[in-house]
Design a protein around this motif. Structure first.
Motif, PDB file in Angstrom:
ATOM      1  N   LEU A   1      31.472  40.319  34.711  1.00 33.01           N
ATOM      2  CA  LEU A   1      32.836  39.995  35.125  1.00 33.01           C
ATOM      3  C   LEU A   1      32.942  38.527  35.538  1.00 33.01           C
ATOM      4  N   LEU A   2      31.937  38.029  36.236  1.00 33.13           N
ATOM      5  CA  LEU A   2      31.929  36.626  36.631  1.00 33.13           C
ATOM      6  C   LEU A   2      31.903  35.724  35.397  1.00 33.13           C
ATOM      7  N   SER A   3      31.139  36.102  34.405  1.00 30.71           N
ATOM      8  CA  SER A   3      31.105  35.327  33.156  1.00 30.71           C
ATOM      9  C   SER A   3      32.474  35.279  32.497  1.00 30.71           C
ATOM     10  N   VAL A   4      33.160  36.403  32.488  1.00 28.02           N
ATOM     11  CA  VAL A   4      34.501  36.449  31.900  1.00 28.02           C
ATOM     12  C   VAL A   4      35.458  35.555  32.687  1.00 28.02           C
ATOM     13  N   LEU A   5      35.378  35.601  34.017  1.00 30.32           N
ATOM     14  CA  LEU A   5      36.239  34.744  34.837  1.00 30.32           C
ATOM     15  C   LEU A   5      36.003  33.265  34.539  1.00 30.32           C
ATOM     16  N   ARG A   6      34.749  32.910  34.327  1.00 30.23           N
ATOM     17  CA  ARG A   6      34.407  31.507  34.064  1.00 30.23           C
ATOM     18  C   ARG A   6      34.863  31.044  32.682  1.00 30.23           C
ATOM     19  N   GLU A   7      34.856  31.943  31.712  1.00 30.78           N
ATOM     20  CA  GLU A   7      35.078  31.565  30.317  1.00 30.78           C
ATOM     21  C   GLU A   7      36.494  31.805  29.805  1.00 30.78           C
ATOM     22  N   THR A   8      37.294  32.558  30.537  1.00 33.97           N
ATOM     23  CA  THR A   8      38.604  32.972  30.035  1.00 33.97           C
ATOM     24  C   THR A   8      39.722  32.366  30.869  1.00 33.97           C
ATOM     25  N   PRO A   9      40.638  31.670  30.228  1.00 27.31           N
ATOM     26  CA  PRO A   9      41.814  31.201  30.980  1.00 27.31           C
ATOM     27  C   PRO A   9      42.632  32.421  31.423  1.00 27.31           C
ATOM     28  N   LEU A  10      42.904  32.496  32.711  1.00 28.70           N
ATOM     29  CA  LEU A  10      43.645  33.635  33.236  1.00 28.70           C
ATOM     30  C   LEU A  10      45.139  33.355  33.196  1.00 28.70           C
ATOM     31  N   THR A  11      45.906  34.399  32.937  1.00 28.31           N
ATOM     32  CA  THR A  11      47.361  34.274  32.922  1.00 28.31           C
ATOM     33  C   THR A  11      47.877  34.186  34.355  1.00 28.31           C
ATOM     34  N   HIS A  12      49.127  33.804  34.461  1.00 27.14           N
ATOM     35  CA  HIS A  12      49.769  33.742  35.777  1.00 27.14           C
ATOM     36  C   HIS A  12      49.743  35.120  36.443  1.00 27.14           C
ATOM     37  N   GLN A  13      49.998  36.142  35.668  1.00 25.51           N
ATOM     38  CA  GLN A  13      50.011  37.512  36.197  1.00 25.51           C
ATOM     39  C   GLN A  13      48.620  37.912  36.700  1.00 25.51           C
ATOM     40  N   GLN A  14      47.584  37.611  35.933  1.00 24.90           N
ATOM     41  CA  GLN A  14      46.218  37.942  36.364  1.00 24.90           C
ATOM     42  C   GLN A  14      45.859  37.196  37.649  1.00 24.90           C
ATOM     43  N   LEU A  15      46.221  35.928  37.707  1.00 22.32           N
ATOM     44  CA  LEU A  15      45.941  35.138  38.907  1.00 22.32           C
ATOM     45  C   LEU A  15      46.710  35.653  40.117  1.00 22.32           C
ATOM     46  N   SER A  16      47.939  36.113  39.886  1.00 19.21           N
ATOM     47  CA  SER A  16      48.731  36.627  41.012  1.00 19.21           C
ATOM     48  C   SER A  16      48.126  37.905  41.591  1.00 19.21           C
ATOM     49  N   VAL A  17      47.370  38.632  40.787  1.00 13.58           N
ATOM     50  CA  VAL A  17      46.681  39.831  41.276  1.00 13.58           C
ATOM     51  C   VAL A  17      45.357  39.460  41.941  1.00 13.58           C
ATOM     52  N   LEU A  18      44.624  38.525  41.346  1.00 14.94           N
ATOM     53  CA  LEU A  18      43.283  38.187  41.849  1.00 14.94           C
ATOM     54  C   LEU A  18      43.287  37.249  43.050  1.00 14.94           C
ATOM     55  N   THR A  19      44.228  36.330  43.105  1.00 18.07           N
ATOM     56  CA  THR A  19      44.227  35.322  44.168  1.00 18.07           C
ATOM     57  C   THR A  19      44.261  35.917  45.578  1.00 18.07           C
ATOM     58  N   PRO A  20      45.080  36.912  45.857  1.00 17.75           N
ATOM     59  CA  PRO A  20      45.090  37.445  47.230  1.00 17.75           C
ATOM     60  C   PRO A  20      43.844  38.280  47.590  1.00 17.75           C
ATOM     61  N   GLN A  21      43.035  38.602  46.604  1.00 19.52           N
ATOM     62  CA  GLN A  21      41.861  39.442  46.858  1.00 19.52           C
ATOM     63  C   GLN A  21      40.801  38.639  47.607  1.00 19.52           C
ATOM     64  N   ARG A  22      40.318  39.191  48.707  1.00 19.64           N
ATOM     65  CA  ARG A  22      39.224  38.549  49.447  1.00 19.64           C
ATOM     66  C   ARG A  22      37.936  38.594  48.645  1.00 19.64           C
ATOM     67  N   ARG A  23      37.758  39.666  47.882  1.00 19.89           N
ATOM     68  CA  ARG A  23      36.558  39.864  47.075  1.00 19.89           C
ATOM     69  C   ARG A  23      36.982  40.228  45.654  1.00 19.89           C
ATOM     70  N   PRO A  24      37.316  39.214  44.842  1.00 21.91           N
ATOM     71  CA  PRO A  24      37.836  39.506  43.500  1.00 21.91           C
ATOM     72  C   PRO A  24      36.854  40.251  42.605  1.00 21.91           C
ATOM     73  N   LEU A  25      35.563  39.991  42.738  1.00 17.28           N
ATOM     74  CA  LEU A  25      34.596  40.720  41.899  1.00 17.28           C
ATOM     75  C   LEU A  25      34.562  42.197  42.259  1.00 17.28           C
ATOM     76  N   ASP A  26      34.582  42.479  43.542  1.00 19.57           N
ATOM     77  CA  ASP A  26      34.577  43.874  43.961  1.00 19.57           C
ATOM     78  C   ASP A  26      35.851  44.578  43.491  1.00 19.57           C
ATOM     79  N   PHE A  27      36.967  43.885  43.579  1.00 21.51           N
ATOM     80  CA  PHE A  27      38.239  44.422  43.097  1.00 21.51           C
ATOM     81  C   PHE A  27      38.148  44.756  41.604  1.00 21.51           C
ATOM     82  N   LEU A  28      37.647  43.794  40.817  1.00 23.58           N
ATOM     83  CA  LEU A  28      37.509  44.010  39.373  1.00 23.58           C
ATOM     84  C   LEU A  28      36.488  45.104  39.063  1.00 23.58           C
TER      85      LEU A  28
END
Length: 87
Positions: free
Chosen positions: A44-71
């Protein structure tokens, strides 16, 4: 890559380092029990590093304290296993 995505990646990298440190100091049985989690979170970390995230994806992930655990928890709900891909 946006600043928002870089922040999410930095949080995810920190999470991964903490998990690695925890497992390195654990007994082998605990490491074995969490090996799947570690591998999936690494992917999942590799995907985050390699993939441009959409505004919608960022709006879900940004408030997460632990985005990897969430994913990872989302991943567990779909549980598309690597063995299924190999088959």
């Amino acid at each position: 890559m946006t600043k928002q995505q870089m922040k999410v990646i930095a949080q995810a990298e920190h999470e991964m380092f903490c998990l690695r440190d925890l497992l390195e100091g654990s007994v082998p049985a605990k490491v074995m029990n969490r090996a799947y989690e570690y591998v999936i979170k690494q992917d999942l970390l590799s995907v985050l590093r390699e993939t441009p995230l959409t505004h919608q994806q960022l709006s879900v992930l940004t408030p997460q304290r632990r985005p990897l655990d969430f994913l990872y928890r989302l991943w567990l709900k779909t549980e598309y296993s690597h063995i299924d891909a190999l088959r």
